[in-house]
Design an enzyme around this catalytic site. Structure first.
Site, PDB file in Angstrom:
ATOM      1  N   ASP A 142       0.838  -1.192   0.000  1.00 51.05           N
ATOM      2  CA  ASP A 142       0.000   0.000   0.000  1.00 51.05           C
ATOM      3  C   ASP A 142       0.875   1.246   0.000  1.00 51.05           C
ATOM      4  OD1 ASP A 142      -2.203  -1.632   0.220  1.00 51.05           O
ATOM      5  OD2 ASP A 142      -2.451  -1.322   2.383  1.00 51.05           O
ATOM      6  N   ARG A 143       0.309   2.314  -0.500  1.00 50.51           N
ATOM      7  CA  ARG A 143       1.039   3.592  -0.546  1.00 50.51           C
ATOM      8  C   ARG A 143       1.589   3.987   0.818  1.00 50.51           C
ATOM      9  NH1 ARG A 143      -1.471   9.235  -3.043  1.00 50.51           N
ATOM     10  NH2 ARG A 143       0.423  10.499  -2.869  1.00 50.51           N
TER      11      ARG A 143
END
Length: 227
Positions: free
Chosen positions: A54-55
């Protein structure tokens, strides 16, 4: 410059910072930098990611230099043949150890088995009032996901009512606001710390480790936590 923690003829791994997208996405049009392009420019070679983070998750991100290695590593991740460990700071005091066996829905509604084990490394009680409570309680955990579902750790920890600090989608908005106001902290405290896999060419077992980034360490410092 990205921190490279492993490199050979077939594979390269970085310690991805919090907030960096793996590659361009229609979901996050505000982003102008991506791990894929940054690493390609840094090493001067084509690279392909073999899994995702995930970012807002930091830590080990693995890429391949060639198509056969990319395909082989994709298969290892899809078949749950890799061993992954994550560090996270959660709301509240967690059990010493726990297995979370809780199916998760895909975007199309299909249910998938999902299994996570974790152990609590440390607990902290911060002398700052939160809501009705005179202090604030947190736990540092090491999590081992046995499956690789989207947002698995974030959703599993939310399910057991110990959400990850800084998780805006599945976490506690009050806690996230509290951290921003008290400590100017908006990072999601989830870090991919270790990865073990079989090298697609040499067949050696590779064990990678990635150190914590500064924001995660800053939170551990004021919570008086140590690894």
């Amino acid at each position: 410059m990205l921190e490279i923690i492993y490199q050979d003829e077939n594979l390269i791994a970085i310690n991805k910072p919090h907030g960096l997208l793996v590659h361009q996405s229609s979901i996050a049009r505000d982003a102008t930098e991506f791990a894929l392009q940054l690493l390609r420019d840094q090493v001067g070679k084509h690279v392909s990611p073999v899994h995702r983070l995930d970012r807002k998750t930091s830590g080990i991100l693995l890429f391949s230099f060639d198509k056969p290695s990319e395909i082989a590593m994709h298969q290892q991740f899809m078949n749950a043949e890799t061993d992954k460990k994550y560090l996270a700071i959660l709301r509240g005091f967690t059990p010493d150890t726990m297995d979370i066996d809780y199916p998760l829905a895909k975007e199309n509604g299909t249910m998938q088995d999902a299994f996570t084990s974790f152990r609590t490394l440390q607990k902290a009680e911060v002398e700052v009032a939160f809501g009705k409570h005179p202090t604030s309680r947190y736990s540092l955990v090491e999590a081992t996901p046995k499956t690789g579902r989207m947002h698995q750790l974030r959703r599993h920890f939310s399910h057991i009512l110990h959400p990850i600090i800084g998780d805006r989608t599945h976490g506690c908005n009050k806690q996230n606001k509290f951290f921003k106001e008290q400590w100017d902290m908006t990072t999601m405290l989830l870090h991919a710390s270790e990865l073990e896999f079989i090298h697609p060419v040499t067949k050696e077992r590779i064990h990678l480790k990635a150190g914590l980034h500064e924001e995660f360490k800053r939170v551990m410092d004021f919570m008086k936590m140590e690894l």
